[in-house]
Design a protein around this motif. Structure first.
Motif, PDB file in Angstrom:
ATOM      1  N   HIS A   1      26.772  72.284 -10.137  1.00 51.16           N
ATOM      2  CA  HIS A   1      25.332  72.367  -9.908  1.00 51.16           C
ATOM      3  C   HIS A   1      24.906  71.370  -8.853  1.00 51.16           C
ATOM      4  N   TRP A   2      23.936  71.791  -8.045  1.00 52.41           N
ATOM      5  CA  TRP A   2      23.296  70.879  -7.094  1.00 52.41           C
ATOM      6  C   TRP A   2      21.986  70.422  -7.719  1.00 52.41           C
ATOM      7  N   GLY A   3      21.775  69.117  -7.736  1.00 49.41           N
ATOM      8  CA  GLY A   3      20.545  68.569  -8.272  1.00 49.41           C
ATOM      9  C   GLY A   3      20.698  67.077  -8.471  1.00 49.41           C
ATOM     10  N   VAL A   4      19.855  66.521  -9.328  1.00 50.26           N
ATOM     11  CA  VAL A   4      19.848  65.090  -9.614  1.00 50.26           C
ATOM     12  C   VAL A   4      20.488  64.883 -10.982  1.00 50.26           C
ATOM     13  N   ARG A   5      21.538  64.071 -11.014  1.00 49.24           N
ATOM     14  CA  ARG A   5      22.281  63.894 -12.268  1.00 49.24           C
ATOM     15  C   ARG A   5      21.603  62.844 -13.152  1.00 49.24           C
ATOM     16  N   HIS A   6      21.298  63.255 -14.381  1.00 49.49           N
ATOM     17  CA  HIS A   6      20.699  62.355 -15.364  1.00 49.49           C
ATOM     18  C   HIS A   6      21.790  61.486 -15.974  1.00 49.49           C
ATOM     19  N   GLU A   7      21.391  60.376 -16.557  1.00 48.80           N
ATOM     20  CA  GLU A   7      22.373  59.474 -17.164  1.00 48.80           C
ATOM     21  C   GLU A   7      23.133  60.126 -18.314  1.00 48.80           C
ATOM     22  N   SER A   8      22.552  61.178 -18.895  1.00 47.54           N
ATOM     23  CA  SER A   8      23.253  61.905 -19.960  1.00 47.54           C
ATOM     24  C   SER A   8      24.346  62.805 -19.409  1.00 47.54           C
ATOM     25  N   GLY A   9      24.361  62.988 -18.101  1.00 51.41           N
ATOM     26  CA  GLY A   9      25.317  63.881 -17.475  1.00 51.41           C
ATOM     27  C   GLY A   9      24.731  65.232 -17.110  1.00 51.41           C
ATOM     28  N   LEU A  10      23.556  65.540 -17.619  1.00 49.57           N
ATOM     29  CA  LEU A  10      22.907  66.815 -17.311  1.00 49.57           C
ATOM     30  C   LEU A  10      22.339  66.776 -15.896  1.00 49.57           C
ATOM     31  N   VAL A  11      22.632  67.816 -15.114  1.00 49.73           N
ATOM     32  CA  VAL A  11      22.095  67.920 -13.752  1.00 49.73           C
ATOM     33  C   VAL A  11      20.729  68.585 -13.825  1.00 49.73           C
ATOM     34  N   LEU A  12      19.713  67.916 -13.304  1.00 51.86           N
ATOM     35  CA  LEU A  12      18.342  68.408 -13.325  1.00 51.86           C
ATOM     36  C   LEU A  12      17.931  68.860 -11.927  1.00 51.86           C
ATOM     37  N   PRO A  13      16.978  69.763 -11.839  1.00 49.83           N
ATOM     38  CA  PRO A  13      16.528  70.212 -10.521  1.00 49.83           C
ATOM     39  C   PRO A  13      15.810  69.098  -9.771  1.00 49.83           C
ATOM     40  N   ALA A  14      15.878  69.183  -8.464  1.00 51.14           N
ATOM     41  CA  ALA A  14      15.176  68.229  -7.611  1.00 51.14           C
ATOM     42  C   ALA A  14      13.763  68.740  -7.368  1.00 51.14           C
ATOM     43  N   ASN A  15      12.795  67.820  -7.370  1.00 50.58           N
ATOM     44  CA  ASN A  15      11.406  68.209  -7.139  1.00 50.58           C
ATOM     45  C   ASN A  15      10.689  67.321  -6.148  1.00 50.58           C
ATOM     46  N   ASP A  16      11.447  66.486  -5.439  1.00 51.53           N
ATOM     47  CA  ASP A  16      10.863  65.614  -4.436  1.00 51.53           C
ATOM     48  C   ASP A  16      10.258  66.449  -3.312  1.00 51.53           C
ATOM     49  N   SER A  17       9.035  66.165  -2.919  1.00 48.97           N
ATOM     50  CA  SER A  17       8.324  66.971  -1.915  1.00 48.97           C
ATOM     51  C   SER A  17       9.058  66.988  -0.591  1.00 48.97           C
ATOM     52  N   ARG A  18       9.739  65.879  -0.252  1.00 49.74           N
ATOM     53  CA  ARG A  18      10.482  65.831   1.012  1.00 49.74           C
ATOM     54  C   ARG A  18      11.662  66.800   0.981  1.00 49.74           C
ATOM     55  N   MET A  19      12.338  66.889  -0.157  1.00 48.81           N
ATOM     56  CA  MET A  19      13.458  67.815  -0.289  1.00 48.81           C
ATOM     57  C   MET A  19      12.971  69.258  -0.220  1.00 48.81           C
TER      58      MET A  19
ATOM     59  N   MET B   1      18.827  60.493   6.766  1.00 48.11           N
ATOM     60  CA  MET B   1      18.725  59.964   5.399  1.00 48.11           C
ATOM     61  C   MET B   1      19.211  61.020   4.418  1.00 48.11           C
ATOM     62  N   SER B   2      20.075  60.611   3.522  1.00 48.48           N
ATOM     63  CA  SER B   2      20.599  61.561   2.542  1.00 48.48           C
ATOM     64  C   SER B   2      19.585  61.783   1.430  1.00 48.48           C
ATOM     65  N   LEU B   3      19.696  62.892   0.771  1.00 46.84           N
ATOM     66  CA  LEU B   3      18.786  63.246  -0.307  1.00 46.84           C
ATOM     67  C   LEU B   3      19.306  62.704  -1.631  1.00 46.84           C
ATOM     68  N   PRO B   4      18.402  62.356  -2.564  1.00 41.54           N
ATOM     69  CA  PRO B   4      18.844  61.853  -3.887  1.00 41.54           C
ATOM     70  C   PRO B   4      19.309  62.990  -4.781  1.00 41.54           C
ATOM     71  N   ALA B   5      20.056  63.918  -4.228  1.00 46.46           N
ATOM     72  CA  ALA B   5      20.617  65.030  -4.999  1.00 46.46           C
ATOM     73  C   ALA B   5      21.951  65.396  -4.386  1.00 46.46           C
ATOM     74  N   ASP B   6      22.843  65.963  -5.190  1.00 47.04           N
ATOM     75  CA  ASP B   6      24.190  66.260  -4.702  1.00 47.04           C
ATOM     76  C   ASP B   6      24.791  67.339  -5.598  1.00 47.04           C
ATOM     77  N   TRP B   7      26.026  67.757  -5.231  1.00 45.74           N
ATOM     78  CA  TRP B   7      26.760  68.717  -6.044  1.00 45.74           C
ATOM     79  C   TRP B   7      27.572  67.965  -7.096  1.00 45.74           C
ATOM     80  N   HIS B   8      27.527  68.479  -8.325  1.00 45.08           N
ATOM     81  CA  HIS B   8      28.208  67.827  -9.441  1.00 45.08           C
ATOM     82  C   HIS B   8      29.022  68.868 -10.217  1.00 45.08           C
ATOM     83  N   PHE B   9      30.295  68.549 -10.455  1.00 42.47           N
ATOM     84  CA  PHE B   9      31.179  69.366 -11.290  1.00 42.47           C
ATOM     85  C   PHE B   9      31.653  68.503 -12.454  1.00 42.47           C
ATOM     86  N   ARG B  10      31.790  69.110 -13.599  1.00 41.41           N
ATOM     87  CA  ARG B  10      32.180  68.374 -14.797  1.00 41.41           C
ATOM     88  C   ARG B  10      33.688  68.121 -14.810  1.00 41.41           C
ATOM     89  N   VAL B  11      34.063  66.888 -15.028  1.00 44.82           N
ATOM     90  CA  VAL B  11      35.473  66.494 -15.047  1.00 44.82           C
ATOM     91  C   VAL B  11      36.116  66.955 -16.351  1.00 44.82           C
TER      92      VAL B  11
END
Length: 625
Positions: free
Chosen positions: A205-223, A1-11
């Motif tokens: 950045h690796w994390g969870v991308r917010h709808e605003s485009g800001l990448v936030l840290p992941a805090n899911d206990s499984r991750m 199962m993939s994690l709800p977080a990924d690497w994001h670079f700004r276009v």
């Protein structure tokens, strides 16, 4: 199962400026040994600055996993799935990019007893995030919230972590002391690059991308649990920061990390402010004050050994044992040429230095900020004579961090530490340090302080100036100054004898005996790492020969001032004999019975960089050299 977080670079969008972090590569040289030293320097510096209020010590853990101990590509898949197209791009300038099938050898740097990365993880405005350490670590370039006594000032030390990675990236887990909730985020530092037909900015950045485009840290206990298990992190609920460097360069070995730890942070370790754990594929070595002293004997560098010895003295020396240098008079507060030390201080310091003791001085000075009132401060100078050290520069240590390449004036056969801990002066010196914290520069402080360049020169030149004063006092010494401590008996008067009168011309001169020709009963020879003593055939069988030796010193009797730490027969020195029966060979002395007048003693194992004094006594013959 993939994690709800990924690497994001700004276009890249129309109107964006291309801005690549060129100075990061210039700040830290690219060879692995230098990167290892920079990594240790920056990581521990940040940990010491983040020490929790009321805490007495910080523990830093370096854990290296290579070879069979490194996790597989499958085990680490969830943390790098979106990174591959970016580090594989030819424009990213990743010199030796990893591939998706290889195992992930990695380095973990964790600190304990620290605050962790505090501040709102969702903050993005630089002007409202000046004290937000989470923002400054993950989202800021060349910005820092540190000031005053903080060790790091430039906000570029974080680049050493991705530079140690073949993928130019890091992952970090932090628990802030104010939140107690684990957060995971990653950062990659590449160049402006293109994948397919799309151009991207350098930072990712690796994390969870917010709808605003800001990448936030992941805090899911499984991750969090997966990261802890896959990368063998020690952190569970303790506040602090754990930084993971994946695909760490092969040249960054645990030996290099330990050597850098000892060389850069020996003083905080000796003071009990820092403990470092070196975990090499499960084999752990804890470097504290006791362990550091054990390691000192095996350190090849004489300069490093001498500095650690001085550091131990500095860490344990009460302020009352320091010689307090008087304030300057006549308005020459930054001028050593006026002569600062009293005759009594010169006499005591000179005597102790010649005995091989550490001598400490407290030097008062004044810091003069342009926009506030003057502040009085001090720094400490520690000196010790070390025969064979040669020319070496005194080392400046500000609040435990070494300023390793500053151009302090050379000393000859003398080790020196210059320690700056007093807050006003520590702030000044910190402001004068270059981004790599390896030297002081006038240009960095001349706009903020009055007479900044003179104060830097005054600090730098203190050890050499003190030595000059001590040597000058020796040349014009008051030989009765220490008579109460080292009395010398008055010489016995020699009775006057009239000169004999010569006889008439042609007669022998009466009253002047012939000078006897002294027989050479042995010869001393120099060989590689030692010496020989050989009989010439005139010694008496059954007699006894005693050979004593010691390393030469600048003043005084070398044999009387022999130190067992220098060498010892039977321990460091190999002694072999022909034509003799050795009765004892210990410390710096060999005693043997003569069996053959053509005897020979051969001793090897001495330090070839030091001069050796050898004394021979043939007891029954009364020959003494």
């Amino acid at each position: 199962m993939s994690l709800p977080a990924d690497w994001h670079f700004r276009v890249f969008r129309p109107g964006d400026n291309a801005s690549d972090p060129e100075f990061a590569g210039a700040l830290f040289t690219r060879d692995d040994s230098s990167v290892a030293r920079s990594l240790v320097r920056e990581a521990i510096q940040n940990s010491l600055d983040a020490r929790r209020a009321g805490g007495t010590s910080v523990r830093v853990r370096f854990a290296l996993r290579t070879g069979s101990r490194a996790p597989t590509a499958k085990e680490t898949h969830n943390f790098f799935v979106g990174l591959w197209p970016h580090i594989a791009s030819p424009n990213s300038e990743v010199e030796d990019p990893p591939n998706q099938q290889e195992s992930v050898q990695y380095l973990v740097v964790e600190d304990f007893g620290t605050r962790g990365l505090t501040g709102d993880p969702g903050a993005w405005d630089p002007f409202s995030s000046e004290k937000n350490s989470f923002f400054l670590f993950f989202r800021a370039l060349g910005r820092t919230g540190k000031e005053g006594e903080d060790r790091g000032r430039w906000g570029v030390g974080k680049f050493v972590f991705p530079m140690a990675s073949r993928g130019h990236c890091l992952l970090a887990l932090t628990i802030a002391e104010t939140e107690h909730s684990p957060l995971i985020m990653g950062r990659a530092v590449l160049k402006t690059h293109r994948t397919g037909q799309t151009t991207y900015h350098p930072d990712g950045h690796w994390g969870v991308r917010h709808e605003s485009g800001l990448v936030l840290p992941a805090n899911d206990s499984r991750m969090v649990e997966e990261l802890l298990q896959v990368f063998d992190l020690e952190r569970r609920q303790e506040p602090g920061l754990s930084v993971l460097v994946p695909w760490v360069h092969d040249g960054i070995t645990m030996k290099a990390l330990k050597d850098a730890t000892v060389g850069e942070y020996f003083l905080p370790i000796l003071r009990g402010e820092l403990t470092v754990e070196a975990d090499d594929n499960g084999a752990s070595d804890v470097i504290d004050a006791d362990r550091l002293m054990e390691m000192t004997a095996s350190i090849e560098s004489l300069a490093t050994r001498a500095r650690i010895t001085l550091g131990l003295h500095a860490a344990t020396c009460p302020d009352g044992e320091l010689l307090c240098v008087p304030d300057a008079s006549g308005g020459s507060e930054y001028d050593w040429d006026t002569g600062r030390l009293t005759p009594e201080q010169c006499a005591v310091a000179s005597a102790n230095l010649e005995l091989g003791k550490v001598v400490g001085f407290r030097v008062p000075t004044r810091v003069r900020p342009k926009n506030s009132t003057d502040e009085y401060a001090h720094f400490d100078v520690f000196l010790q004579r070390v025969q064979g050290l040669g020319r070496s520069r005194p080392l400046i240590v500000r609040e435990g961090i070494t300023i390793s390449q500053d151009k302090t004036p050379f000393l000859q056969d003398c080790a020196s530490l210059l320690i700056v801990d007093d807050r006003p002066l520590a702030s000044f010196v910190g402001d004068a340090e270059t981004p790599a914290h390896n030297e002081l520069q006038n240009d960095l402080v001349k706009s903020k302080y009055v007479l900044a360049s003179k104060l830097i020169k005054f600090i730098r030149s203190a050890p050499a100036a003190i030595i000059r004063e001590l040597e000058g006092a020796d040349r014009a010494a008051d030989h009765g100054l220490l008579a109460a401590f080292f009395p010398r008996p008055e010489p016995t008067p020699v009775p006057h004898k009239p000169k004999p009168k010569p006889s008439s011309a042609g007669d022998d001169i009466e009253g002047i005996p012939e000078l006897p020709v002294r027989q050479v009963r042995y010869r001393i020879g120099k060989i590689q790492s030692g010496f020989t003593v050989a009989g010439t055939g005139t010694a008496t069988v059954g007699g006894r020969v005693t050979v004593a030796c010691a390393y030469d010193i600048r003043r005084g009797n070398a044999l009387k001032k022999y130190k067992s730490m220098d060498f010892a027969f039977g321990r460091d020195v190999d002694c072999r004999a022909k034509g003799l029966t050795i009765e004892s060979a210990e410390a710096n002395k060999v005693v043997a019975e003569i069996v053959d007048p053509h005897f020979e003693i051969k001793a090897t194992g001495f330090d070839e960089n030091r001069n050796l004094v050898v004394k021979v006594l043939l007891e029954e013959l009364g020959v003494d050299t």
